[in-house]
Motif scaffolding. Structure first.
Motif, PDB file in Angstrom:
ATOM      1  N   ALA A 218      72.506  -2.132 -18.867  1.00 50.07           N
ATOM      2  CA  ALA A 218      72.597  -1.324 -17.644  1.00 50.07           C
ATOM      3  C   ALA A 218      73.388  -2.059 -16.565  1.00 50.07           C
ATOM      4  N   TRP A 219      73.210  -3.370 -16.459  1.00 49.29           N
ATOM      5  CA  TRP A 219      73.947  -4.181 -15.488  1.00 49.29           C
ATOM      6  C   TRP A 219      75.453  -4.134 -15.776  1.00 49.29           C
TER       7      TRP A 219
ATOM      8  N   MET B 146      76.814  -0.706 -14.961  1.00 48.71           N
ATOM      9  CA  MET B 146      76.863  -0.520 -13.511  1.00 48.71           C
ATOM     10  C   MET B 146      78.087  -1.213 -12.916  1.00 48.71           C
ATOM     11  N   ASN B 147      78.396  -2.405 -13.384  1.00 54.70           N
ATOM     12  CA  ASN B 147      79.513  -3.165 -12.828  1.00 54.70           C
ATOM     13  C   ASN B 147      80.867  -2.741 -13.385  1.00 54.70           C
TER      14      ASN B 147
ATOM     15  N   ASP C  15      81.414   0.506 -13.413  1.00 52.56           N
ATOM     16  CA  ASP C  15      81.526   1.783 -12.711  1.00 52.56           C
ATOM     17  C   ASP C  15      82.351   1.580 -11.433  1.00 52.56           C
TER      18      ASP C  15
ATOM     19  N   VAL D  31      80.450   2.274  -8.145  1.00 51.36           N
ATOM     20  CA  VAL D  31      79.523   1.207  -7.755  1.00 51.36           C
ATOM     21  C   VAL D  31      80.294   0.028  -7.167  1.00 51.36           C
TER      22      VAL D  31
ATOM     23  N   GLY E 219      69.252  -2.034 -10.588  1.00 54.96           N
ATOM     24  CA  GLY E 219      70.221  -2.848  -9.866  1.00 54.96           C
ATOM     25  C   GLY E 219      69.618  -4.184  -9.487  1.00 54.96           C
TER      26      GLY E 219
ATOM     27  N   ARG F 228      72.744  -4.265  -4.800  1.00 53.63           N
ATOM     28  CA  ARG F 228      73.739  -3.512  -5.564  1.00 53.63           C
ATOM     29  C   ARG F 228      72.955  -2.632  -6.529  1.00 53.63           C
TER      30      ARG F 228
ATOM     31  N   CYS G  46      72.607   0.912  -9.127  1.00 48.28           N
ATOM     32  CA  CYS G  46      73.320   1.881  -9.954  1.00 48.28           C
ATOM     33  C   CYS G  46      73.320   3.228  -9.232  1.00 48.28           C
ATOM     34  N   ARG G  47      74.278   4.060  -9.566  1.00 50.68           N
ATOM     35  CA  ARG G  47      74.433   5.336  -8.860  1.00 50.68           C
ATOM     36  C   ARG G  47      73.187   6.206  -8.909  1.00 50.68           C
ATOM     37  N   GLU G  48      72.461   6.158 -10.022  1.00 54.09           N
ATOM     38  CA  GLU G  48      71.257   6.986 -10.166  1.00 54.09           C
ATOM     39  C   GLU G  48      70.176   6.624  -9.149  1.00 54.09           C
TER      40      GLU G  48
END
Length: 194
Positions: free
Chosen positions: A35-36, A39-40, A42, A45, A89, A111, A113-115
């Motif tokens: 997930a990290w 996220m990075n 994205d 983000v 995040g 920081r 994640c968008r969710e």
């Protein structure tokens, strides 16, 4: 670096966890890495960073963050929303080492994640980290900084009671001259203000 100050930072024998009504700030797990990394990678983000991170870069950054928590017992914790999201995040405290007039300092950062955006989670979790910094670490001041264009993060800083003085703004030394994200705004919060 800046003002001839020395930070004396309290350490703990084991990584600490902080809890709020909706969040858990904890040491990272290997299961957080997918997930990290996503996220990075994205672009949204990383909109206010100079670039997205590739898989290996993201893993290396996570390794540095985990090592800092293992060393001190605190740092940029993994943000979990128990029962909802195993990894949302990172929120916490970072010992800033960039070449800037306000360094040495402990930075309050996040920081997500968008969710996890738009739900007040960054503010809620950052308040817990801020309280820890003042109550347990006995820090006199926390700082936070971001690109001038990053109004969402500046809004979180303001909700936390942090103060901005344009005289403190600076050009981030790790962002090349002429880049649009180079100019940063610095926010401060003194312990007496809490």
């Amino acid at each position: 670096m800046g003002e001839d100050r020395v930070l004396v930072l309290k350490t703990f024998a084991a990584p600490l966890e902080l809890r709020t009504r909706r969040t858990l700030l904890r040491q990272w797990k290997d299961s957080d890495l997918p997930a990290w990394c996503a996220m990075n990678a994205d672009a949204e983000v990383r909109r206010y960073f100079s670039a997205t991170l590739g898989f290996e870069q993201a893993v290396q950054e996570a390794g540095r963050i985990r090592a800092a928590i293992a060393q001190r017992g605190w740092g940029m914790w993994a943000l979990e929303l128990p029962g909802q999201m195993a990894f949302a995040g990172t929120v916490g405290l970072h010992v800033t080492t960039i070449d800037a007039p306000f360094v040495p300092t402990v930075e309050l950062g996040w920081r997500l994640c968008r969710e996890a955006w738009g739900r007040g989670l960054a503010t809620e979790a950052a308040q817990a980290a801020m309280q820890f910094a003042f109550d347990q670490l006995q820090l006199d001041e926390l700082t936070a900084y971001t690109a001038e264009e990053n109004l969402p993060s500046q809004a979180v800083m303001q909700r936390l009671g942090m103060q901005h003085d344009a005289a403190d703004d600076f050009d981030h030394p790790l962002i090349a001259p002429g880049q649009p994200l180079r100019r940063h705004r610095l926010f401060r919060l003194r312990r007496t203000a809490t």
